[in-house]
Design a protein around this motif. Structure first.
Motif, mmCIF file in Angstrom:
data_model
loop_
_atom_site.group_PDB
_atom_site.id
_atom_site.type_symbol
_atom_site.label_atom_id
_atom_site.label_comp_id
_atom_site.label_asym_id
_atom_site.label_seq_id
_atom_site.Cartn_x
_atom_site.Cartn_y
_atom_site.Cartn_z
ATOM 1 N N VAL A 6 0.784 -1.228 0.000
ATOM 2 C CA VAL A 6 0.000 0.000 0.000
ATOM 3 C C VAL A 6 0.820 1.285 0.000
ATOM 4 C CG1 VAL A 6 -2.004 -1.064 1.094
ATOM 5 C CG2 VAL A 6 -0.257 -0.035 2.519
ATOM 6 N N ALA A 7 2.136 1.217 0.193
ATOM 7 C CA ALA A 7 2.890 2.468 0.311
ATOM 8 C C ALA A 7 4.342 2.326 -0.133
ATOM 9 C CB ALA A 7 2.855 2.969 1.749
ATOM 10 N N LEU A 8 4.880 3.435 -0.593
ATOM 11 C CA LEU A 8 6.298 3.581 -0.885
ATOM 12 C C LEU A 8 6.823 4.606 0.108
ATOM 13 C CD1 LEU A 8 8.835 3.341 -2.740
ATOM 14 C CD2 LEU A 8 7.885 5.257 -4.026
ATOM 15 N N ARG A 9 7.868 4.241 0.852
ATOM 16 C CA ARG A 9 8.425 5.148 1.853
ATOM 17 C C ARG A 9 9.916 5.365 1.585
ATOM 18 N NH1 ARG A 9 5.204 1.516 4.624
ATOM 19 N NH2 ARG A 9 3.318 2.457 5.453
ATOM 20 N N LYS A 10 10.339 6.605 1.754
ATOM 21 C CA LYS A 10 11.748 6.956 1.592
ATOM 22 C C LYS A 10 12.108 7.991 2.653
ATOM 23 C CE LYS A 10 12.119 6.019 -3.312
ATOM 24 N NZ LYS A 10 13.083 4.955 -3.210
ATOM 25 N N THR A 11 13.333 7.914 3.116
ATOM 26 C CA THR A 11 13.851 8.901 4.055
ATOM 27 C C THR A 11 15.172 9.414 3.504
ATOM 28 O OG1 THR A 11 12.818 7.765 5.921
ATOM 29 C CG2 THR A 11 14.578 9.312 6.440
ATOM 30 N N LEU A 12 15.339 10.719 3.523
ATOM 31 C CA LEU A 12 16.587 11.315 3.093
ATOM 32 C C LEU A 12 16.921 12.468 4.020
ATOM 33 C CD1 LEU A 12 15.985 13.722 0.186
ATOM 34 C CD2 LEU A 12 14.214 12.078 0.749
ATOM 35 N N THR A 13 18.168 12.843 4.016
ATOM 36 C CA THR A 13 18.605 13.974 4.829
ATOM 37 C C THR A 13 19.204 15.016 3.896
ATOM 38 O OG1 THR A 13 19.055 12.503 6.684
ATOM 39 C CG2 THR A 13 20.075 14.679 6.757
ATOM 40 N N VAL A 14 18.791 16.262 4.101
ATOM 41 C CA VAL A 14 19.332 17.352 3.296
ATOM 42 C C VAL A 14 20.069 18.323 4.212
ATOM 43 C CG1 VAL A 14 17.627 17.156 1.456
ATOM 44 C CG2 VAL A 14 17.157 18.663 3.368
ATOM 45 N N ASN A 15 21.155 18.859 3.711
ATOM 46 C CA ASN A 15 21.941 19.833 4.474
ATOM 47 C C ASN A 15 21.370 21.222 4.252
ATOM 48 O OD1 ASN A 15 23.757 17.934 5.592
ATOM 49 N ND2 ASN A 15 24.877 17.884 3.669
ATOM 50 N N ALA A 16 20.222 21.428 4.901
ATOM 51 C CA ALA A 16 19.523 22.706 4.810
ATOM 52 C C ALA A 16 18.662 22.850 6.056
ATOM 53 C CB ALA A 16 18.644 22.738 3.564
ATOM 54 N N PRO A 17 18.447 24.083 6.514
ATOM 55 C CA PRO A 17 17.527 24.298 7.633
ATOM 56 C C PRO A 17 16.116 23.845 7.241
ATOM 57 C CG PRO A 17 18.727 26.321 7.085
ATOM 58 C CD PRO A 17 19.027 25.323 6.014
ATOM 59 N N ILE A 18 15.320 23.475 8.223
ATOM 60 C CA ILE A 18 13.980 22.941 7.966
ATOM 61 C C ILE A 18 13.117 23.888 7.133
ATOM 62 C CG2 ILE A 18 13.060 23.725 10.197
ATOM 63 C CD1 ILE A 18 11.321 21.162 10.233
ATOM 64 N N ASP A 19 13.180 25.186 7.406
ATOM 65 C CA ASP A 19 12.331 26.103 6.639
ATOM 66 C C ASP A 19 12.741 26.139 5.166
ATOM 67 O OD1 ASP A 19 14.677 27.386 7.515
ATOM 68 O OD2 ASP A 19 13.768 29.366 7.409
ATOM 69 N N THR A 113 18.094 18.644 7.798
ATOM 70 C CA THR A 113 16.687 18.254 7.889
ATOM 71 C C THR A 113 16.496 16.840 7.358
ATOM 72 O OG1 THR A 113 16.026 20.561 7.553
ATOM 73 C CG2 THR A 113 14.327 18.881 7.214
ATOM 74 N N ARG A 114 15.803 16.028 8.145
ATOM 75 C CA ARG A 114 15.400 14.697 7.691
ATOM 76 C C ARG A 114 14.053 14.845 6.990
ATOM 77 N NH1 ARG A 114 15.053 12.213 12.247
ATOM 78 N NH2 ARG A 114 12.796 12.044 12.384
ATOM 79 N N VAL A 115 13.952 14.281 5.805
ATOM 80 C CA VAL A 115 12.721 14.342 5.024
ATOM 81 C C VAL A 115 12.170 12.919 4.946
ATOM 82 C CG1 VAL A 115 11.703 14.978 2.802
ATOM 83 C CG2 VAL A 115 13.644 16.296 3.717
ATOM 84 N N GLU A 116 10.974 12.738 5.478
ATOM 85 C CA GLU A 116 10.319 11.432 5.462
ATOM 86 C C GLU A 116 9.187 11.494 4.446
ATOM 87 O OE1 GLU A 116 9.179 10.609 9.493
ATOM 88 O OE2 GLU A 116 11.254 10.707 10.195
ATOM 89 N N PHE A 117 9.293 10.675 3.431
ATOM 90 C CA PHE A 117 8.379 10.704 2.289
ATOM 91 C C PHE A 117 7.560 9.413 2.251
ATOM 92 C CE2 PHE A 117 7.363 9.422 -1.991
ATOM 93 C CZ PHE A 117 6.860 10.566 -2.564
ATOM 94 N N GLU A 118 6.271 9.558 1.994
ATOM 95 C CA GLU A 118 5.427 8.379 1.821
ATOM 96 C C GLU A 118 4.392 8.647 0.733
ATOM 97 O OE1 GLU A 118 3.198 5.338 4.731
ATOM 98 O OE2 GLU A 118 2.342 7.360 4.802
ATOM 99 N N HIS A 119 4.330 7.734 -0.241
ATOM 100 C CA HIS A 119 3.235 7.746 -1.219
ATOM 101 C C HIS A 119 2.390 6.531 -0.882
ATOM 102 C CE1 HIS A 119 1.872 8.568 -5.614
ATOM 103 N NE2 HIS A 119 0.859 8.209 -4.836
#
Length: 155
Positions: A6-19, A113-119
């Motif tokens: 039912v889902a595709l999940r990915k986590t990535l980290t970007v070197n940027a402030p959350i905003d 910032t950690r970015v947690e993605f889910e489709h």
């Protein structure tokens, strides 16, 4: 990364402030979205996420035409974004079809910032769900799209 029925999940980290991470994903959407990823007939001129709950998520063609992809379901800067993906298994906009794309932004420091993605709700693609999930998980799908986003966010 993980794919379930039912889902595709990915986590990535970007070197940027959350905003900044949130702004690049949303306001800067057009800067990292590839021109090849469109569903309209015209060449893609601009990809847009309107910055408000109920806003549109759509493309603008080089000929001025507009083609919806879905709606903004949750707009909670800089922490959370939920988009209605209303593109069916034949890659056409269908207002009666809905899967969700949720993106969470979690500060891991002042410039990270950690970015947690889910489709999710991929089961709604019916018998095509496995094929669609594999397409979403490919370099031409969310894997490559999120890599392009990460590059733009750290620029």
């Amino acid at each position: 990364m993980s794919i379930t029925e039912v889902a595709l999940r990915k986590t990535l980290t970007v070197n940027a402030p959350i905003d900044k991470a949130f702004r690049v994903f949303t306001e800067g959407f057009d800067t990292w979205w590839p021109r090849s990823h469109k569903i309209g007939n015209a060449d893609l001129k601009q990809a847009v996420i309107e910055g408000r709950e109920g806003g549109r998520w759509y493309e603008v063609g080089a000929d001025g035409s507009e083609c919806d992809w879905g709606r903004v379901l949750v707009w909670d800067p800089p922490a959370r974004l939920v988009l209605a993906w209303q593109i069916d298994g034949d890659w056409h906009y269908d207002p009666g079809f809905l899967t969700e794309v949720e993106v969470l932004f979690v500060a891991e420091g002042p410039d990270r910032t950690r970015v947690e993605f889910e489709h999710r709700d991929l089961d709604r693609f019916g018998e095509a769900k496995k094929e669609i999930a594999e397409a979403f998980d490919s370099e031409g799908g969310w894997t490559g799209l999120l890599a392009a986003y990460a590059q733009a966010a750290t620029a």
